[in-house]
Design a protein around this motif. Structure first.
Motif, PDB file in Angstrom:
ATOM      1  N   PRO A  49      -6.888   4.339  18.891  1.00  0.00           N
ATOM      2  CA  PRO A  49      -6.661   3.577  17.654  1.00  0.00           C
ATOM      3  C   PRO A  49      -7.958   3.081  17.020  1.00  0.00           C
ATOM      4  O   PRO A  49      -8.089   3.049  15.801  1.00  0.00           O
ATOM      5  N   ARG A  50      -8.936   2.719  17.859  1.00  0.00           N
ATOM      6  CA  ARG A  50     -10.223   2.269  17.330  1.00  0.00           C
ATOM      7  C   ARG A  50     -10.932   3.392  16.574  1.00  0.00           C
ATOM      8  O   ARG A  50     -11.514   3.191  15.516  1.00  0.00           O
ATOM      9  N   ALA A  55     -12.313   6.246  11.427  1.00  0.00           N
ATOM     10  CA  ALA A  55     -12.207   7.435  10.576  1.00  0.00           C
ATOM     11  C   ALA A  55     -11.875   7.056   9.138  1.00  0.00           C
ATOM     12  O   ALA A  55     -12.317   7.711   8.201  1.00  0.00           O
ATOM     13  N   ARG A  56     -11.111   6.002   8.957  1.00  0.00           N
ATOM     14  CA  ARG A  56     -10.759   5.575   7.593  1.00  0.00           C
ATOM     15  C   ARG A  56     -11.959   5.031   6.836  1.00  0.00           C
ATOM     16  O   ARG A  56     -11.977   5.044   5.624  1.00  0.00           O
ATOM     17  N   ARG A  57     -12.961   4.548   7.549  1.00  0.00           N
ATOM     18  CA  ARG A  57     -14.152   3.981   6.907  1.00  0.00           C
ATOM     19  C   ARG A  57     -15.259   5.004   6.690  1.00  0.00           C
ATOM     20  O   ARG A  57     -16.295   4.668   6.154  1.00  0.00           O
ATOM     21  N   GLY A 100     -16.477   8.991  19.372  1.00  0.00           N
ATOM     22  CA  GLY A 100     -15.449   9.523  20.260  1.00  0.00           C
ATOM     23  C   GLY A 100     -14.414  10.389  19.573  1.00  0.00           C
ATOM     24  O   GLY A 100     -13.373  10.688  20.147  1.00  0.00           O
ATOM     25  N   GLN A 101     -14.693  10.840  18.366  1.00  0.00           N
ATOM     26  CA  GLN A 101     -13.736  11.667  17.636  1.00  0.00           C
ATOM     27  C   GLN A 101     -13.996  13.153  17.776  1.00  0.00           C
ATOM     28  O   GLN A 101     -13.190  13.969  17.361  1.00  0.00           O
ATOM     29  N   MET A 102     -15.158  13.494  18.364  1.00  0.00           N
ATOM     30  CA  MET A 102     -15.537  14.890  18.477  1.00  0.00           C
ATOM     31  C   MET A 102     -16.310  15.101  19.764  1.00  0.00           C
ATOM     32  O   MET A 102     -17.020  14.217  20.229  1.00  0.00           O
ATOM     33  N   TRP A 103     -16.133  16.302  20.338  1.00  0.00           N
ATOM     34  CA  TRP A 103     -16.900  16.699  21.504  1.00  0.00           C
ATOM     35  C   TRP A 103     -17.959  17.687  21.065  1.00  0.00           C
ATOM     36  O   TRP A 103     -17.718  18.530  20.205  1.00  0.00           O
ATOM     37  N   ALA A 104     -19.116  17.610  21.686  1.00  0.00           N
ATOM     38  CA  ALA A 104     -20.190  18.573  21.451  1.00  0.00           C
ATOM     39  C   ALA A 104     -20.646  19.089  22.807  1.00  0.00           C
ATOM     40  O   ALA A 104     -20.864  18.316  23.724  1.00  0.00           O
TER      41      ALA A 104
END
Length: 132
Positions: A49-50, A55-57, A100-104
């Motif tokens: 959720p965090r 992501a909205r910002r 934490g929204q993407m893995w690399a």
């Protein structure tokens, strides 16, 4: 997505530099050294959720990158599809990885543990070149 420089007059080069600067909040160099041109990116399937609130910002370019990377893509592919410089794209990708929204991850090694190249990969490349 439109290229960031579309709509600017060709005579006014100073204005073209403003948009990328604002996309990255004034940052001019990527903070992450692990992002190379061939680093593979994938969107995290279940974000917290965090992370969803973060992501909205974010800039529209951040959201576009997240949508593009539902399937693995290399950094250079993302930059090309966005029509943005690679250094700018690395800054945006670094934001997404840090949140934490993407893995690399680095691509799989070309060599076997003993240091010799994997012959099946070399043969596949050779066969593909012959078909051209």
């Amino acid at each position: 997505m439109r290229h960031w420089a579309e709509g600017f007059d060709d005579d006014d080069d100073d204005e073209q530099l403003v948009r990328p600067y604002t996309i990255t909040s004034g940052r001019t160099a990527p903070e992450r050294a692990d992002l190379t041109l061939i680093t593979l990116l994938t969107t995290v399937p279940d974000i917290t959720p965090r992370a969803a609130l973060a992501a909205r910002r974010m800039q529209p370019e951040h959201r576009t990158i997240l949508a593009m990377c539902r399937e693995p893509k290399a950094v250079v592919e993302v930059a090309a599809e966005l029509g943005l410089p690679v250094s700018l794209t690395k800054i945006l990708i670094g934001d997404l990885v840090d949140s934490g929204q993407m893995w690399a991850r680095a691509p799989r090694p070309f060599t076997r543990p003993g240091g010799l190249p994997d012959m099946t990969i070399l043969e596949a490349v050779r066969d593909g070149l012959r078909q051209l």
